[in-house]
Design a protein around this motif. Sequence first.
Motif, PDB file in Angstrom:
ATOM      1  N   THR A   1      48.336  38.260  45.503  1.00  0.00           N
ATOM      2  CA  THR A   1      47.257  37.623  44.748  1.00  0.00           C
ATOM      3  C   THR A   1      47.664  36.264  44.216  1.00  0.00           C
ATOM      4  O   THR A   1      46.865  35.313  44.224  1.00  0.00           O
ATOM      5  CB  THR A   1      46.822  38.523  43.577  1.00  0.00           C
ATOM      6  OG1 THR A   1      46.294  39.740  44.102  1.00  0.00           O
ATOM      7  CG2 THR A   1      45.768  37.846  42.712  1.00  0.00           C
TER       8      THR A   1
ATOM      9  N   GLU B   1      40.126  35.666  39.303  1.00  0.00           N
ATOM     10  CA  GLU B   1      39.900  36.862  40.124  1.00  0.00           C
ATOM     11  C   GLU B   1      40.250  38.119  39.336  1.00  0.00           C
ATOM     12  O   GLU B   1      39.524  39.119  39.382  1.00  0.00           O
ATOM     13  CB  GLU B   1      40.743  36.785  41.393  1.00  0.00           C
ATOM     14  CG  GLU B   1      40.701  38.037  42.268  1.00  0.00           C
ATOM     15  CD  GLU B   1      39.307  38.359  42.791  1.00  0.00           C
ATOM     16  OE1 GLU B   1      39.097  39.519  43.228  1.00  0.00           O
ATOM     17  OE2 GLU B   1      38.423  37.481  42.789  1.00  0.00           O
ATOM     18  N   TYR B   2      41.339  38.060  38.582  1.00  0.00           N
ATOM     19  CA  TYR B   2      41.713  39.200  37.744  1.00  0.00           C
ATOM     20  C   TYR B   2      40.638  39.456  36.695  1.00  0.00           C
ATOM     21  O   TYR B   2      40.239  40.612  36.472  1.00  0.00           O
ATOM     22  CB  TYR B   2      43.062  38.940  37.080  1.00  0.00           C
ATOM     23  CG  TYR B   2      43.467  40.040  36.126  1.00  0.00           C
ATOM     24  CD1 TYR B   2      44.011  41.228  36.618  1.00  0.00           C
ATOM     25  CD2 TYR B   2      43.277  39.912  34.756  1.00  0.00           C
ATOM     26  CE1 TYR B   2      44.357  42.256  35.756  1.00  0.00           C
ATOM     27  CE2 TYR B   2      43.615  40.939  33.893  1.00  0.00           C
ATOM     28  CZ  TYR B   2      44.164  42.109  34.393  1.00  0.00           C
ATOM     29  OH  TYR B   2      44.479  43.128  33.538  1.00  0.00           O
TER      30      TYR B   2
ATOM     31  N   ARG C   1      37.517  38.657  36.814  1.00  0.00           N
ATOM     32  CA  ARG C   1      36.274  39.114  37.451  1.00  0.00           C
ATOM     33  C   ARG C   1      36.319  40.609  37.734  1.00  0.00           C
ATOM     34  O   ARG C   1      35.318  41.321  37.562  1.00  0.00           O
ATOM     35  CB  ARG C   1      36.058  38.349  38.759  1.00  0.00           C
ATOM     36  CG  ARG C   1      34.738  38.674  39.466  1.00  0.00           C
ATOM     37  CD  ARG C   1      34.662  38.050  40.844  1.00  0.00           C
ATOM     38  NE  ARG C   1      35.650  38.626  41.745  1.00  0.00           N
ATOM     39  CZ  ARG C   1      35.494  39.775  42.380  1.00  0.00           C
ATOM     40  NH1 ARG C   1      34.389  40.505  42.194  1.00  0.00           N
ATOM     41  NH2 ARG C   1      36.425  40.225  43.190  1.00  0.00           N
ATOM     42  N   THR C   2      37.475  41.107  38.123  1.00  0.00           N
ATOM     43  CA  THR C   2      37.579  42.515  38.506  1.00  0.00           C
ATOM     44  C   THR C   2      37.843  43.440  37.316  1.00  0.00           C
ATOM     45  O   THR C   2      37.586  44.642  37.407  1.00  0.00           O
ATOM     46  CB  THR C   2      38.691  42.712  39.549  1.00  0.00           C
ATOM     47  OG1 THR C   2      39.934  42.232  39.019  1.00  0.00           O
ATOM     48  CG2 THR C   2      38.363  41.947  40.826  1.00  0.00           C
ATOM     49  N   THR C   3      38.363  42.897  36.211  1.00  0.00           N
ATOM     50  CA  THR C   3      38.738  43.749  35.077  1.00  0.00           C
ATOM     51  C   THR C   3      37.925  43.497  33.815  1.00  0.00           C
ATOM     52  O   THR C   3      37.929  44.339  32.916  1.00  0.00           O
ATOM     53  CB  THR C   3      40.229  43.551  34.720  1.00  0.00           C
ATOM     54  OG1 THR C   3      40.426  42.210  34.238  1.00  0.00           O
ATOM     55  CG2 THR C   3      41.115  43.808  35.931  1.00  0.00           C
TER      56      THR C   3
END
Length: 219
Positions: free
Chosen positions: A125, A184-185, A187-189
């Motif tokens: 990542t 990105e982290y 957005r997903t968490t």
Amino acid sequence: MFELDRITAGYERRKPVVREVSLRLAPGESVGLLGPSGCGKSTLARVAALLHRPDTGRVTVDGETVRGWRHRAPRSQRTAIGVVFQQPRLAADPRLTLRDLIAEPLRATGRRAEAAERTAPLAETVGLTPELLRRRPHEVSDGQLQRACLARALVLEPRWLVCDEMTAMLDASTTAALVAAVEEYRRTTGAGLLAVGHDRVLLERWCDRTADWAELTAA
């Protein structure tokens, strides 16, 4: 909610460098803390990361008031916050490979068995190859080492991130890559972010809102 309420903080035998500063961060929100070098914003970031006890004021994490600092803070609060510093070489153990550096928080919290499973996808990542993971800090660039430090900050899946001048020493392409990895982290968490820096353009593009140090300390 993550709250810094009327924080005053400094260092032994010196005048406080942070005086009566308050800042609030909602879950999933990204807030930029903008100020010139030497103004005290990094001290406030260390208070937020539970690494520096304030002289006065209150820190609240997920509705619970912080009572201890550094290793005395409850594990639930320590692991809820991931932090990335400006100078990766001061924040990395030179004896560790980048793979072990990323996994360091897992070992410290008794989750060693998860290291292989968590390290590889995080390394990908942040843009680290398997070959780079075998190297030690002196064998990689500042940008590569900062990528590993970001992965280390994310390995325990924190609900809050504190990035203190994370990109100040990096080139434009590495800055873009690390900001993209953080986003990105988030957005997903749904993690919240406090991004500390002196680059107004970067913070205003990156964050939902920007808090100016001069305005926070005007009162």
